[in-house]
Design a protein around this motif. Structure first.
Motif, PDB file in Angstrom:
ATOM      1  N   ASP A 106       0.839  -1.062   0.125  1.00  0.00           N
ATOM      2  CA  ASP A 106       0.187  -0.006   0.033  1.00  0.00           C
ATOM      3  C   ASP A 106       1.010   1.157   0.057  1.00  0.00           C
ATOM      4  OD1 ASP A 106      -2.451  -1.160  -0.096  1.00  0.00           O
ATOM      5  OD2 ASP A 106      -2.608  -1.298   2.096  1.00  0.00           O
ATOM      6  N   SER A 107       1.812   1.170   0.860  1.00  0.00           N
ATOM      7  CA  SER A 107       2.744   2.527   0.982  1.00  0.00           C
ATOM      8  C   SER A 107       4.129   2.440   0.279  1.00  0.00           C
ATOM      9  CB  SER A 107       2.964   2.705   2.453  1.00  0.00           C
ATOM     10  OG  SER A 107       3.799   1.880   3.073  1.00  0.00           O
ATOM     11  N   HIS A 108       4.420   1.242  -0.211  1.00  0.00           N
ATOM     12  CA  HIS A 108       5.579   0.885  -0.753  1.00  0.00           C
ATOM     13  C   HIS A 108       6.774   1.586   0.087  1.00  0.00           C
ATOM     14  CE1 HIS A 108       3.649   0.281  -4.436  1.00  0.00           C
ATOM     15  NE2 HIS A 108       3.442   1.321  -4.754  1.00  0.00           N
ATOM     16  N   ARG A 109       6.647   0.802   1.495  1.00  0.00           N
ATOM     17  CA  ARG A 109       7.710   1.179   2.510  1.00  0.00           C
ATOM     18  C   ARG A 109       8.041  -0.036   3.222  1.00  0.00           C
ATOM     19  NH1 ARG A 109       5.951   6.906   5.197  1.00  0.00           N
ATOM     20  NH2 ARG A 109       6.276   8.383   3.258  1.00  0.00           N
ATOM     21  N   VAL A 110       9.022  -0.105   3.756  1.00  0.00           N
ATOM     22  CA  VAL A 110       9.650  -1.160   4.513  1.00  0.00           C
ATOM     23  C   VAL A 110       8.914  -1.207   5.852  1.00  0.00           C
ATOM     24  CG1 VAL A 110      11.494  -2.387   5.706  1.00  0.00           C
ATOM     25  CG2 VAL A 110      11.733  -1.673   3.198  1.00  0.00           C
ATOM     26  N   SER A 111       8.096  -2.147   6.160  1.00  0.00           N
ATOM     27  CA  SER A 111       7.323  -2.132   7.567  1.00  0.00           C
ATOM     28  C   SER A 111       8.084  -2.896   8.389  1.00  0.00           C
ATOM     29  CB  SER A 111       5.915  -2.565   7.325  1.00  0.00           C
ATOM     30  OG  SER A 111       5.875  -3.979   6.811  1.00  0.00           O
TER      31      SER A 111
END
Length: 348
Positions: free
Chosen positions: A285-290
């Motif tokens: 969804d965010s294209h970030r490493v969670s």
């Protein structure tokens, strides 16, 4: 710098060989119900191991590139139940959905080996192009696509006859292949030309090319078919490429991302990062490493991934192991000691 015995660039690009490090987890570890500690399983262990993940079953298949073997692992107990001769330089591996056959790319002999899972025997081999690395089954299981890094082609094998039905020119040094959910398109990561070749599976021709960074070596498609996630080996990032628009979003991960996989529900992508020895968990969804899952020190060399509802499986070429991660907690729950230079992984 990260180190690897073999890059996925099918054109034969190799780093100098080195002595394998000892397996990171020797002997039998203690399994805790909370799944906060890893379980280590050796091939010669006679100690029974309780199931780690509820509902896990079937078989996990891992190619050992330098041993020329395939390890067959019970997915419930994480025991190696068979070690099978699997051709010269086995790399990519794919399991048929019906569980009857496993397909292995033999990079050293320009062949694909076909394993009968009932007796764990190679029943036939199929000649393909030079340096075959990646294998991917179409969603209906009727076709196996094989990336031939030394030939700049993809071989299409009819799985009913085990014969090459078509040879498709693509970009330079193709490494990996993934399908759209409807099977209408196959996306080929070309490490030498920095793009994805999009093959129309009906016409068996490349319709178009999409940008994919400097050296794309791994590709996975989201369940909605809208995004291709690409591991760019020479950069410290994964790319999210719009399959319709070609729009690119960049996700920073560790040095040398080598493979990428998408979870079954499409919420997360997973990147195997050679340099730090990690798996990066990326929110689609965010294209970030969670989250980041540490698998070992630099030199562990996490190489390839397979993701199911129950587990994330990661081959570690430098450590000679398979790590199993619980996708709910992002904790390592098992370590399986394998042969020399584990490469590809598939689950039936």
């Amino acid at each position: 710098m990260f180190s690897a015995l073999r890059t996925r660039a099918g054109g034969g690009r190799r780093r100098p060989a080195r002595t394998l490090r000892p397996a990171l987890a020797a002997g039998i570890g203690i399994l805790l119900i909370s799944c906060t500690h890893a379980t280590s399983v050796r091939k010669d262990s006679a100690v029974p191991v309780a199931p780690v993940l509820a509902g896990a079953g079937g078989r996990v298949y891992v190619t050992n590139q330098q041993d020329n073997t395939l390890s067959v692992i019970d997915a419930r107990t994480y025991k190696v139940v068979a070690t099978v001769p699997a051709g010269v330089g086995p790399e990519g591996v794919a399991a048929a959905k019906d569980g009857k056959h496993v397909y292995i790319a033999n990079s050293g002999s320009a062949r694909v080996s076909v394993l009968d899972t009932r007796n764990n025997k190679i029943v036939t081999t199929v000649t393909v192009g030079r340096s075959p690395t990646g294998v991917g089954l179409s969603p209906d299981g009727s076709a196996l696509y094989v990336t031939n890094g030394g030939s700049n082609t993809v071989s299409l094998i009819d799985t009913r006859t085990n014969k090459v039905a078509s040879t498709i020119p693509v970009g330079k040094s193709p490494v990996d292949v993934a399908f759209s959910p409807d099977g209408g398109s196959a996306y080929v990561a070309n490490s030498g030309s920095g793009n994805l070749s999009v093959i129309n599976t009906r016409t068996r021709r490349v319709d178009r090319n999409l940008p994919a960074g400097l050296s794309p070596v791994g590709v996975a498609i989201t369940p909605d078919g809208r995004s291709a996630y690409v591991a760019d080996e020479t950069a410290a990032h994964v790319l999210a490429v719009g399959t319709r628009t070609g729009e690119v979003s960049t996700v920073s991960v560790g040095e040398g991302p080598f493979d990428v996989a998408i979870g079954p529900d499409g919420r997360f992508a997973y990147s195997a990062d050679l340099g730090p020895g990690n798996v990066s968990v990326i929110s689609t969804d965010s294209h970030r490493v969670s989250a980041t899952v540490a698998l070992g020190p630099p030199g562990t060399d996490p190489f390839n991934l397979e993701v199911t509802d129950e587990a994330i499986y990661v081959t570690n070429q430098g450590a000679g192991t398979l790590k199993v991660i619980d996708p709910d907690s992002n904790k390592v729950v098992a370590t399986v000691t394998l042969g020399a230079s584990p490469y590809g992984v598939a689950v039936s």
